[in-house]
Design a protein around this motif. Structure first.
Motif, short mmCIF file in Angstrom:
data_model
loop_
_atom_site.label_atom_id
_atom_site.label_comp_id
_atom_site.label_asym_id
_atom_site.label_seq_id
_atom_site.Cartn_x
_atom_site.Cartn_y
_atom_site.Cartn_z
N LEU A 76 15.09 -9.88 16.09
CA LEU A 76 15.36 -8.82 15.02
C LEU A 76 15.83 -9.68 13.88
CD1 LEU A 76 17.28 -6.31 16.99
CD2 LEU A 76 15.37 -5.90 15.54
N LYS A 77 16.61 -10.71 14.17
CA LYS A 77 17.03 -11.65 12.77
C LYS A 77 15.55 -12.18 12.20
CE LYS A 77 21.24 -10.89 12.72
NZ LYS A 77 21.58 -10.08 11.72
N GLY A 78 14.57 -12.45 13.22
CA GLY A 78 13.46 -13.06 12.67
C GLY A 78 12.87 -12.15 11.48
N ILE A 79 12.75 -10.66 12.06
CA ILE A 79 12.19 -9.75 11.33
C ILE A 79 12.92 -9.70 10.04
CG2 ILE A 79 11.67 -7.52 10.98
CD1 ILE A 79 10.89 -7.27 13.87
N ASP A 80 14.31 -9.74 10.15
CA ASP A 80 14.95 -9.59 9.08
C ASP A 80 14.78 -10.80 7.71
OD1 ASP A 80 16.74 -8.23 7.75
OD2 ASP A 80 18.76 -8.52 9.12
N ALA A 81 14.49 -11.83 8.44
CA ALA A 81 14.26 -12.99 7.65
C ALA A 81 12.86 -13.36 7.13
CB ALA A 81 14.40 -14.42 8.27
N GLU A 82 11.83 -12.59 7.80
CA GLU A 82 10.37 -12.73 7.58
C GLU A 82 10.13 -12.53 6.20
OE1 GLU A 82 7.52 -11.94 10.95
OE2 GLU A 82 6.53 -10.71 9.25
N LYS A 83 9.55 -13.30 5.48
CA LYS A 83 9.00 -13.17 4.10
C LYS A 83 7.82 -12.45 3.97
CE LYS A 83 12.45 -15.08 1.82
NZ LYS A 83 13.39 -14.43 2.71
N GLY A 84 7.72 -11.06 3.50
CA GLY A 84 6.53 -10.37 3.25
C GLY A 84 5.19 -10.85 3.46
N GLN A 85 4.76 -10.88 4.75
CA GLN A 85 3.34 -11.45 5.27
C GLN A 85 2.53 -10.42 4.72
OE1 GLN A 85 3.04 -14.27 6.83
NE2 GLN A 85 4.78 -14.65 8.23
N GLY A 86 1.51 -10.90 3.86
CA GLY A 86 0.45 -10.10 3.37
C GLY A 86 0.81 -8.91 2.23
N GLY A 87 2.06 -9.44 1.52
CA GLY A 87 2.64 -8.71 0.37
C GLY A 87 3.89 -7.72 0.69
N PHE A 88 3.96 -6.82 -0.34
CA PHE A 88 5.02 -5.97 0.10
C PHE A 88 5.08 -5.18 1.28
CE2 PHE A 88 4.71 -6.13 -4.78
CZ PHE A 88 6.17 -6.95 -4.96
N SER A 89 6.06 -5.29 2.14
CA SER A 89 5.98 -4.73 3.38
C SER A 89 6.06 -3.05 3.43
CB SER A 89 7.43 -5.00 4.30
OG SER A 89 8.59 -4.36 3.66
N LEU A 90 6.41 -2.45 2.13
CA LEU A 90 6.29 -0.99 2.15
C LEU A 90 7.27 -0.22 3.05
CD1 LEU A 90 2.48 -0.29 1.81
CD2 LEU A 90 4.20 -0.93 -0.08
N THR A 102 -8.96 -2.21 -5.39
CA THR A 102 -8.80 -2.30 -4.06
C THR A 102 -8.22 -3.73 -3.47
OG1 THR A 102 -10.69 -0.79 -3.89
CG2 THR A 102 -9.83 -1.95 -1.77
N THR A 103 -8.87 -4.75 -4.16
CA THR A 103 -8.59 -6.20 -3.84
C THR A 103 -6.95 -6.32 -4.18
OG1 THR A 103 -10.85 -6.82 -4.12
CG2 THR A 103 -9.31 -8.35 -3.94
N PHE A 104 -6.84 -5.75 -5.41
CA PHE A 104 -5.33 -5.79 -5.94
C PHE A 104 -4.36 -5.17 -4.94
CE2 PHE A 104 -1.89 -3.33 -7.87
CZ PHE A 104 -1.14 -4.55 -8.54
N LEU A 105 -4.57 -4.05 -4.51
CA LEU A 105 -3.72 -3.47 -3.39
C LEU A 105 -3.88 -4.48 -2.25
CD1 LEU A 105 -4.57 0.27 -3.30
CD2 LEU A 105 -2.25 -0.91 -3.66
N GLY A 106 -5.02 -5.01 -1.76
CA GLY A 106 -4.98 -5.82 -0.44
C GLY A 106 -4.23 -7.24 -0.86
N ALA A 107 -4.15 -7.65 -1.99
CA ALA A 107 -3.36 -8.88 -2.17
C ALA A 107 -1.72 -8.61 -2.29
CB ALA A 107 -3.92 -9.50 -3.57
N VAL A 108 -1.43 -7.44 -2.82
CA VAL A 108 -0.04 -7.46 -3.22
C VAL A 108 0.84 -6.62 -2.01
CG1 VAL A 108 -0.16 -7.72 -5.51
CG2 VAL A 108 -0.02 -5.46 -4.46
N ALA A 109 -0.24 -5.72 -1.23
CA ALA A 109 0.58 -4.57 -0.54
C ALA A 109 0.25 -4.82 1.04
CB ALA A 109 0.47 -3.19 -0.85
N SER A 110 1.25 -4.99 1.95
CA SER A 110 0.90 -5.26 3.24
C SER A 110 0.34 -4.00 3.88
CB SER A 110 1.95 -5.66 3.90
OG SER A 110 1.83 -5.76 5.46
N ILE A 111 -0.55 -4.07 4.68
CA ILE A 111 -1.24 -2.58 5.18
C ILE A 111 -1.24 -3.05 6.76
CG2 ILE A 111 -3.52 -3.03 4.63
CD1 ILE A 111 -3.53 0.24 4.43
N ASN A 112 -0.92 -2.09 7.42
CA ASN A 112 -1.07 -2.25 9.21
C ASN A 112 -0.76 -3.72 9.68
OD1 ASN A 112 -1.76 -1.31 11.63
ND2 ASN A 112 -4.07 -1.78 11.44
#
Lengths: 262, 531
Positions: free
Chosen positions: A216-230, B270-280
Motif C-alpha cells: 500500500l505504501k508503494g502505491i501511495d508513493a508510486e508516481k503516476g505511471q502513464g500520466g494522471f492516475s484519474l 488521442t495521442t495527447f490523452l494517451g500521453a497525459v492520462a493513465s488508462i487501464n
C-alpha cells in the motif's frame, strides 16, 4: 568495643553515628523499597486509573460503566489496547453522531489520553496489544509482491485494488488506505474495526501484514505511471475523461472546422 | 515541361490507359458534400478506427496471447516473483519495458473509448435529424451493426490482458452466457473449453479481437461509406437546398484537405490523452485470479449500461425440472439489451410504417419539427443514462456520501419513471420551440429595443426577419395524421383491422399535436396591419 565506646564523646562521634545511620537507612531503603518493575506497575496502574477517569467521562455513557456494552453498543472487554488506539487515535471514537459508520476525524483525545484509555481497556480483559515500532518495520520485513497478492485476495474486494476505498451496503464504506499511518493499518487488521473482519496473526502472519502495508505504501508513493492516475478507481473516470475531454475536444474542433467554411 | 511533370504525366497516363482511373476520379473527386460540423462526428469514429488498427498492430508485436502460467521477473517490483499468465506478463512488459509501449497501449485504449463515443454521438445526430429515413434505412441498420460490433470488440480487447479487472468482466460474460435457458451451460463450456477460466479463452478472444471482428467492422465501414457516396449525403434544409440537389463543397480540394487534416487532429488529441492520462493500469489491477475481486470493478463505459442493468436486477430465479432459470441475469443481460438493439435497428421501419411516408428524403429535419421522434430519442437516452449511472453506483456512493442501496432503488424506479417524463418534457419543449418559430415568422424577432409611445405605453420593437430566415423556419413539412379509413373506395363501411387501428392511434400520437406553421395567408393578414 570498649575502644570504640571510649571515643563516644569524641567531637566527631555523633556525626559519624549520624552518617552510619543515614547510610543504613539509605541502603536499607534501596534493598527494601519496590523494585523498578514495581514502579512501572505503579505508573501503569496510574495510567489505568487515569484512563478509567477518561472512560467514565467520555465513553461509559454508551459502552457502560464497566465497558460491558449493550445490545446496541459493543463491549470493550477483550478488544485490547490496539483497538482503542485505532478507534480513538483515528478520531472514530468517541462517535460524533449515530451514522451508519464512524468516520475518521480529528482525534478528541491527545496521545497520552489515548494511551491511558488503551491501558484501562487492556486492563479489563486481555486483547491485542499496540504494536511497537520494531514490529512495524515494513521496509525491512515486508515483501511488496507478496503483499499485493495478499491484499488482492483479502482486502481489495472492499478497499479497491489500489486501496482507494469502496462502497459497502446501506451507505457504509471501506475507507481509502492512502496516507494512513502504518500502526493504524496494522491495528485495523489486528482488531477488525466496524464492518472489517479481524485478520488475526494466525490467519495473516505479522510479516504478511507488513507485506500488505509495504504494498500500500508503494502505491501511495508510486508516481503516476502513464500520466494522471484519474483516481485509480477503474474505468468510470476513464469513461468520463474520454467523453468530456476526448470527445469534447473533438466536437469543439469539428465545430471550428465547420464554422470556417462560412 | 519540367522532367518531374513529364514523368508524373507518363505514370498517370500509364495507369489511366490501363484502369480508366482518370474518368472515375474526375467524376468522383468533384463530388459535392454539404458542410456542417455535425457531419464530422462519423468521421471521428472512422478515424478512431484507423488509429485503433495502427496502434493495435503495434501491440500485437509484443502481446503473447497465452494463458500459460509463468513467474514474472520483469522490472515492476510489486509484481516480482508472482505467478501470472503470459498474456498479463507480456502486457506489463509492454507497458514498462517496450519503448513507447505504454503510450501505444494508452492510445489504443483511449481511441477505443472515443471510437464508441463518437459512434453514439454520430448515431444521435442521424436519429434526431431523421437522416435514417428512406433511402437510408439500410445504412442505419449497418450503423447499428457497427455499434454492436464496436461494443463486442471493445469488450474483447479489454479482456485480453488477463488482469484482475478484465478477468472479472469475462466471468460476468460467462454468467450471462450461462443464463441462456437450456443451452447456456453448454455454450459456456464450448466457448471456454470446459470450466471457467480454463486455459484457452485468451487465445480464442485474441483471434476474434485482432482478426475476425476488425475485419467485419472494416467491411461494414466500407459499405457504410459507399452507401453515403451513392445515396449522397443528406443536408440541412435552407434556401436553395432541395431534395434534388446537394449544396456544399467538392471533395477535391476542400474535403480532401479538411478530412486529411481532421484525421491528424483526431490522432493528435488521442495521442495527447494517451500521453497525459493513465488508462487501464493493469499493473495495479494485478494478474487475474478467480478467487480475487476488487471493489469498484466496472467495465468500460460502453458496457456500463449493461453492468448497471445487471446491478439493478432483483434476484429472481425459477427452479423447474432440476434446472434453474436465472431471470436476474437473463432479463438485464440478454432480454433488455436485445429489445434495445432490435428497437434501434427497426426504428426507421417502424416510423415509416406509422407515418405511411414512403418518399425519399434528402433534407434533414430539425429535431423540434419532429417532436415525437425527438421525444422518443430523449426517452431512450434517459433510459440508457439511468442504467449507466447505476453501473457506477459504488463510486457514486463513496464519492458523494450516498448509500449504494438508495442509488439502486433510485435506478430501479427511475428506469421506469424517468424515460416517460423525458418523453413528455421533450415533446413540450419541441412544441414550445415551434410556437417560438411561428412567432418569429409572424412578428419578427425581438430586438430588445423598448419604445415609449406618446400614450405612455411601452412596447418592444420586433424586427421582421429576412425572407431567407423566414424560409428556413417554414419550409418543413407537417404531415397529416393517418386516419382510420372506415369506408372503402365504394363508400361501403368496413371495420378496419387491428393493425390499422394501432397505426391510426400511433399516427395520432405522432402528428396529432403540432403547432401549425404560419401560412402565406397568416402573413398577409398580419401585413395588412391589424397589429
Amino acid at each position: 568495643m570498649k575502644k570504640i565506646l571510649r571515643h563516644r564523646r569524641h567531637p566527631i562521634a555523633h556525626f559519624l553515628v549520624l552518617g552510619i545511620a543515614l547510610l543504613a537507612i539509605g541502603f536499607g531503603y534501596t534493598l527494601l523499597s519496590p523494585s523498578n518493575a514495581a514502579i512501572a506497575t505503579n505508573a501503569r496502574s496510574q495510567a489505568v486509573e487515569e484512563g478509567r477517569q477518561i472512560f467514565l467521562k467520555g465513553c461509559s455513557s454508551c459502552h457502560g460503566l464497566n465497558a460491558e456494552g449493550s445490545t446496541q453498543v459493543p463491549t470493550l472487554l477483550g478488544v485490547g489496547a490496539a483497538s482503542v488506539d485505532f478507534q480513538v487515535g483515528t478520531g472514530r471514537m468517541p462517535l460524533a453522531n449515530n451514522g451508519v459508520q464512524a468516520m475518521r476525524k480529528k482525534p478528541v483525545y491527545n496521545a497520552e489520553e489515548t494511551a491511558a484509555l488503551a491501558a484501562y481497556v487492556a486492563s479489563l480483559s486481555p486483547g491485542p496489544a499496540i504494536p511497537n515500532a520494531a514490529q512495524l518495520n515494513y521496509e525491512r520485513d515486508g515483501n511488496i509482491a507478496e503483499g499485493g497478492q495478499l491484499f488482492r485476495t483479502n482486502c481489495a474486494m472492499c478497499h479497491n485494488y489500489a486501496g482507494q476505498g469502496g462502497a459497502l451496503t446501506q451507505g457504509k464504506y471501506a475507507p481509502s488506505l492512502m496516507g494512513v499511518e502504518v500502526k493504524k493499518m496494522y491495528e485495523a487488521m489486528l482488531t477488525g474495526p466496524q464492518s472489517m473482519p479481524v485478520f488475526g496473526d494466525r490467519a495473516i502472519s505479522p510479516q504478511q501484514k507488513l507485506s500488505m502495508i509495504k504494498f500500500l505504501k508503494g502505491i501511495d508513493a508510486e508516481k503516476g505511471q502513464g500520466g494522471f492516475s484519474l483516481g485509480k478507481v477503474g474505468p468510470v473516470t476513464e469513461g468520463l475523461v474520454g467523453w468530456v475531454l476526448g470527445l469534447g475536444l473533438l466536437i469543439g474542433v469539428s465545430v471550428w472546422l465547420g464554422a470556417k467554411s462560412k | 515541361m519540367t522532367t518531374g511533370k513529364r514523368i508524373g504525366g507518363n505514370v498517370a497516363n500509364f495507369v489511366d490507359e490501363r484502369t480508366g482511373a482518370g474518368r472515375a476520379l474526375k467524376k468522383n473527386l468533384g463530388k459535392v458534400f454539404p458542410d456542417h460540423w455535425s457531419f464530422m462526428l462519423g468521421e471521428v469514429a472512422m478515424y478512431s478506427f484507423v488509429i485503433l488498427l495502427l496502434s493495435g498492430t503495434f501491440l500485437t508485436f509484443f502481446f503473447v496471447p497465452s494463458q500459460e502460467e509463468i513467474i514474472y521477473k520483469g522490472n515492476y517490483a510489486p509484481l516480482s516473483g508472482l505467478s501470472m499468465s503470459q498474456a498479463y506478463a507480456s502486457t506489463v512488459d509492454m507497458s514498462f519495458d517496450v519503448r513507447g509501449g505504454m503510450l501505444m497501449r494508452q492510445i489504443h485504449h483511449w481511441s477505443a473509448l472515443i471510437f464508441l463515443a463518437a459512434m453514439v454521438v454520430h448515431m444521435m445526430r442521424v436519429f434526431f435529424t431523421g437522416a435514417y429515413r428512406k433511402p437510408r434505412e439500410l445504412n442505419w441498420v449497418l450503423g447499428v451493426g457497427l455499434l454492436t460490433l464496436g461494443i463486442v470488440e471493445g469488450f474483447l480487447g479489454y479482456s485480453l490482458p488477463d488482469d484482475l479487472l478484465s478477468g472479472t468482466g469475462i466471468r460476468i460474460a460467462e454468467a450471462i452466457i450461462q443464463a441462456i435457458p437450456l443451452i447456456g451451460t453448454y455454450v459456456a463450456f464450448f466457448l471456454f473449453g470446459g470450466g471457467f477460466p480454463g486455459t484457452i479463452f485468451i487465445s480464442r478472444i485474441y483471434t476474434i479481437h485482432v482478426l475476425l471482428v476488425p475485419g467485419i467492422i472494416l467491411a461494414l465501414i466500407t459499405a457504410h461509406v459507399l452507401l453515403v457516396w451513392f445515396q449522397k449525403h443528406t443536408q440541412y434544409p435552407g434556401p436553395g437546398r432541395t431534395e434534388k440537389n446537394v449544396v456544399g463543397f467538392p471533395l477535391l480540394p476542400v474535403y480532401m484537405a479538411k478530412a486529411g487534416g481532421f484525421f491528424f487532429i483526431v490522432f493528435g488529441i488521442t495521442t495527447f490523452l494517451g500521453a497525459v492520462a493513465s488508462i487501464n493500469p493493469i499493473w495495479l489491477y494485478g494478474p487475474y485470479n478467480p478467487s480475487q475481486i476488487s471493489a469498484g470493478s466496472q467495465p468500460d463505459w460502453y458496457m456500463g449500461w449493461l453492468d448497471g442493468l445487471v446491478r439493478m436486477a432483483p434476484n429472481w430465479e425459477t427452479h423447474a425440472f432440476g434446472h434453474t432459470v436465472s431471470w436476474n441475469i437473463l432479463i438485464p443481460g440478454l432480454i433488455v439489451p436485445g429489445i434495445m438493439f432490435t428497437g434501434l435497428a427497426l426504428w426507421p421501419f417502424i416510423e415509416s410504417w406509422v407515418t405511411g411516408d414512403k418518399r425519399e428524403h434528402h433534407l434533414l429535419e430539425r429535431p423540434r419539427n419532429a417532436p415525437t421522434r425527438t421525444a422518443v430519442g430523449a426517452m431512450a437516452l434517459t433510459f440508457t443514462m439511468v442504467t449507466l449511472i447505476n453501473g457506477g453506483n459504488d463510486l457514486l456512493a463513496t464519492h458523494f456520501g450516498l448509500s449504494i442501496n438508495q442509488i439502486m432503488w433510485f435506478s430501479r424506479i427511475g428506469v421506469f419513471v424517468l424515460p416517460p417524463i423525458a418523453y413528455f418534457v421533450t415533446k413540450r419543449i419541441c412544441l414550445g420551440l415551434q410556437h417560438k418559430d411561428r412567432d418569429t415568422v409572424l412578428h419578427g424577432r425581438e430586438s430588445g429595443r423598448l419604445v415609449m409611445l406618446p400614450s405612455g405605453e411601452f412596447i418592444e420593437v420586433h424586427e421582421p426577419i429576412d425572407q431567407y430566415a423566414r424560409y428556413s423556419l417554414t419550409n418543413h413539412e407537417q404531415p397529416a395524421v393517418v386516419e382510420l379509413q372506415l369506408e372503402d373506395a365504394h363508400g361501403v363501411a368496413r371495420p378496419g383491422s387491428v393493425k390499422e387501428k394501432i397505426r391510426a392511434r400511433l399516427s395520432r400520437g405522432m402528428y396529432g399535436e403540432q403547432v401549425q406553421k404560419p401560412t402565406e395567408k397568416d402573413l398577409l393578414e398580419l401585413e395588412d396591419g391589424h397589429h
